[in-house]
Design a protein around this motif. Structure first.
Motif, short mmCIF file in Angstrom:
data_model
loop_
_atom_site.label_atom_id
_atom_site.label_comp_id
_atom_site.label_asym_id
_atom_site.label_seq_id
_atom_site.Cartn_x
_atom_site.Cartn_y
_atom_site.Cartn_z
N UNK A 57 44.50 30.05 48.73
CA UNK A 57 45.92 29.90 49.00
C UNK A 57 46.62 31.25 48.90
N UNK A 58 47.18 31.72 50.02
CA UNK A 58 48.07 32.88 50.05
C UNK A 58 47.50 34.09 49.33
N UNK A 59 46.34 34.53 49.78
CA UNK A 59 45.65 35.66 49.15
C UNK A 59 46.00 36.96 49.88
N UNK A 60 46.42 37.97 49.12
CA UNK A 60 46.76 39.27 49.68
C UNK A 60 46.08 40.37 48.88
N UNK A 61 45.45 41.32 49.58
CA UNK A 61 44.88 42.49 48.92
C UNK A 61 44.48 43.52 49.96
N UNK A 62 44.21 44.72 49.50
CA UNK A 62 43.64 45.76 50.35
C UNK A 62 42.57 46.48 49.55
N UNK A 63 41.52 46.92 50.24
CA UNK A 63 40.38 47.60 49.62
C UNK A 63 40.18 48.92 50.34
N UNK A 64 40.09 49.99 49.59
CA UNK A 64 39.93 51.32 50.17
C UNK A 64 38.47 51.66 50.36
N UNK A 65 38.22 52.61 51.24
CA UNK A 65 36.86 53.08 51.48
C UNK A 65 36.26 53.63 50.19
N UNK A 66 35.01 53.21 49.89
CA UNK A 66 34.32 53.67 48.69
C UNK A 66 34.61 52.86 47.45
N UNK A 67 35.52 51.89 47.52
CA UNK A 67 35.79 51.04 46.37
C UNK A 67 34.60 50.14 46.07
N UNK A 68 34.38 49.90 44.80
CA UNK A 68 33.38 48.94 44.35
C UNK A 68 34.17 47.80 43.67
N UNK A 237 43.48 30.93 44.15
CA UNK A 237 44.53 31.94 44.15
C UNK A 237 44.04 33.22 43.48
N UNK A 238 44.50 34.34 43.99
CA UNK A 238 44.20 35.63 43.39
C UNK A 238 45.17 35.83 42.24
N UNK A 239 44.67 35.66 41.01
CA UNK A 239 45.52 35.70 39.83
C UNK A 239 45.85 37.13 39.43
N UNK A 240 44.85 38.00 39.52
CA UNK A 240 45.06 39.37 39.05
C UNK A 240 44.09 40.30 39.77
N UNK A 241 44.53 41.53 40.01
CA UNK A 241 43.66 42.56 40.58
C UNK A 241 44.03 43.89 39.96
N UNK A 242 43.01 44.74 39.80
CA UNK A 242 43.28 46.05 39.20
C UNK A 242 42.02 46.65 38.61
N UNK A 243 42.20 47.53 37.62
CA UNK A 243 41.09 48.21 36.97
C UNK A 243 40.19 47.18 36.28
N UNK A 244 38.87 47.39 36.41
CA UNK A 244 37.90 46.36 36.04
C UNK A 244 38.01 45.92 34.58
N UNK A 245 38.00 46.83 33.64
CA UNK A 245 38.01 46.44 32.23
C UNK A 245 39.26 45.63 31.88
N UNK A 246 40.39 46.02 32.44
CA UNK A 246 41.63 45.30 32.17
C UNK A 246 41.61 43.89 32.74
#
Length: 420
Positions: A57-68, A237-246
């Motif tokens: 449901x209503x998922x938004x994100x962007x991924x840059x080149x080289x991201x893991x 739903x995408x609850x959270x995105x960001x730095x992995x450990x956090x």
């Protein structure tokens, strides 16, 4: 530069529920099955109820080149559906996805293989699907076979392969045919520990060369070791995105099923009998480094309180720590002492770096004269221990229920020059 961009993507499925008019008891189901088996099918008027199920449901994100990018969440959170949309296996119901670059996907065992073709033929088939020329596939062929460890069975139809052989070959193809974007689902869990280590190393190499990796796994240690970003999904739903450990720390704190304390206010409502009643059982973690969840480093205190209804009686407490499947990890008891009527408390300390990651239950027994159980509170508490590793390149499941750090050293006792 963004290589993947998702805008308001949602995926809806329609689930049909068949309903027969009349009774649906077990007896009716069994009777109808026998009639169908012996060719005496009884026609029943049936209705169908349709239910909407939104996998995303209503998922938004962007991924840059080289991201893991690691993708975490419980089963049914929508992770695999997302990967199928990104791999163009299915289309979103609403929204759009923009992808720049060639995508190689390994979503489940046997994906993209023709069962009647040999391993050799499937390598060329998969390479062609990825848009590779025959000469490009030929250059990578030996590396694929070596990485997959299937040389002995290279000319055997893959329908005879084990699930582990499927995964090794599938990953080897996906990793060596130069995709700009590599998408890997939990399928790596099928492989053995040595193969998992090779896969994680290969994914690091792929990302180091500027290519992008998406990695779905329940192995949070592997996600932490590999991924610089993480997405946390829950119920589509995408609850959270960001730095992995956090993100992983937030995920663990939100999804933890741990109930660390149980309390009863009066003896009348408390579990027990006319001799003892349990007032409180509590697990008290000493979280390291501002952590918010229990992991293998965490020291624990287990505290008990119970009402003693008998005067001048010799009592001791016996604590059982069990795995979730019922195996006893250890049983430890207090010294027996004479107590009067009243409230009695006890506490047991479990050091950090003792329990392995996994699920555990705590039960406590009040014992008279060291031999007579007065009351046993089974499954008093249930808690989870998460994994944590530093300075280790292996991320498979650590064997055993305990993981102690006993003194264990090695040293050179004699240096010798061996002849070449």
């Amino acid at each position: 530069m963004s290589v993947i961009a998702a805008e308001n993507i949602s995926k809806r499925y329609i689930i049909d529920h068949k309903r027969s008019k009349g009774s649906n008891t077990l007896r009716d189901v069994v009777t109808e099955s026998f009639r169908n088996w012996f060719g005496r099918k009884q026609e029943q008027e049936q209705t169908f109820e349709k239910e909407e199920f939104w996998a995303l449901r209503d998922v938004n994100f962007s991924i840059d080149q080289g991201d893991r990018v690691g993708i975490v969440g419980h089963n049914g959170a929508g992770k695999s559906t997302l990967l199928k949309i990104l791999s163009k296996i299915t289309e979103p119901t609403t929204g759009s996805v923009r992808i720049q670059g060639r995508v190689a996907s390994l979503l489940e065992v046997g994906t993209g293989f023709h069962p009647e073709l040999t391993g050799r033929e499937n390598i060329y088939l998969n390479g062609s699907i990825l848009g590779m020329k025959r000469e490009e596939i030929r250059k990578a062929f030996d590396a694929i076979v070596d990485f997959g460890g299937i040389e002995k069975f290279l000319d055997t139809p893959v329908k005879r392969y084990s699930s582990g052989m499927y995964v090794r070959l599938g990953f080897a193809i996906a990793a060596h045919l130069d995709p700009e974007i590599m998408i890997i689902d939990e399928v790596l869990a099928v492989g053995d520990a040595e193969f998992q280590k090779k896969c994680l190393g290969k994914m690091r190499d792929v990302s180091a060369s500027g290519r992008t990796v998406l990695f779905v796994s329940h192995n949070l240690t592997a996600v932490q070791a590999l991924c610089n970003k993480t997405f946390y999904f829950e119920k589509g739903r995408l609850i959270e995105q960001g730095e992995t450990n956090q993100v992983i720390a937030s995920y663990l704190s939100k999804v933890s099923k741990t109930k660390l304390v149980r309390t009863w206010q009066t003896p009348e409502e408390a579990p027990g009998n006319d001799r003892v009643r349990i007032r409180r059982i509590e697990l008290i973690p000493d979280y390291p480094d501002k952590a918010t969840h229990i992991d293998v480093r965490t020291p624990l205190r287990v505290r008990f309180e119970f009402w003693n209804m008998t005067d001048r009686v010799n009592l001791n407490l016996s604590l059982h720590l069990n795995s979730l499947t019922g195996e006893c990890i250890f049983n430890i008891g207090t010294q027996s002492q004479t107590y009067s009527k009243g409230l009695i408390a006890g506490e047991c300390y479990i050091p950090g770096y003792f329990l392995n990651d996994g699920s555990y239950t705590v039960s406590v027994m009040v014992v008279k004269d060291t031999v007579t159980p007065l009351f046993n509170l089974e499954d008093g508490l249930t808690f989870e221990v998460e994994d944590y590793r530093e300075g280790v390149a292996w991320y498979g499941k650590w064997p055993g229920y305990v993981r102690p750090q006993f003194p264990f050293e090695m040293k050179m006792v004699e240096e010798e020059a061996f002849a070449k």
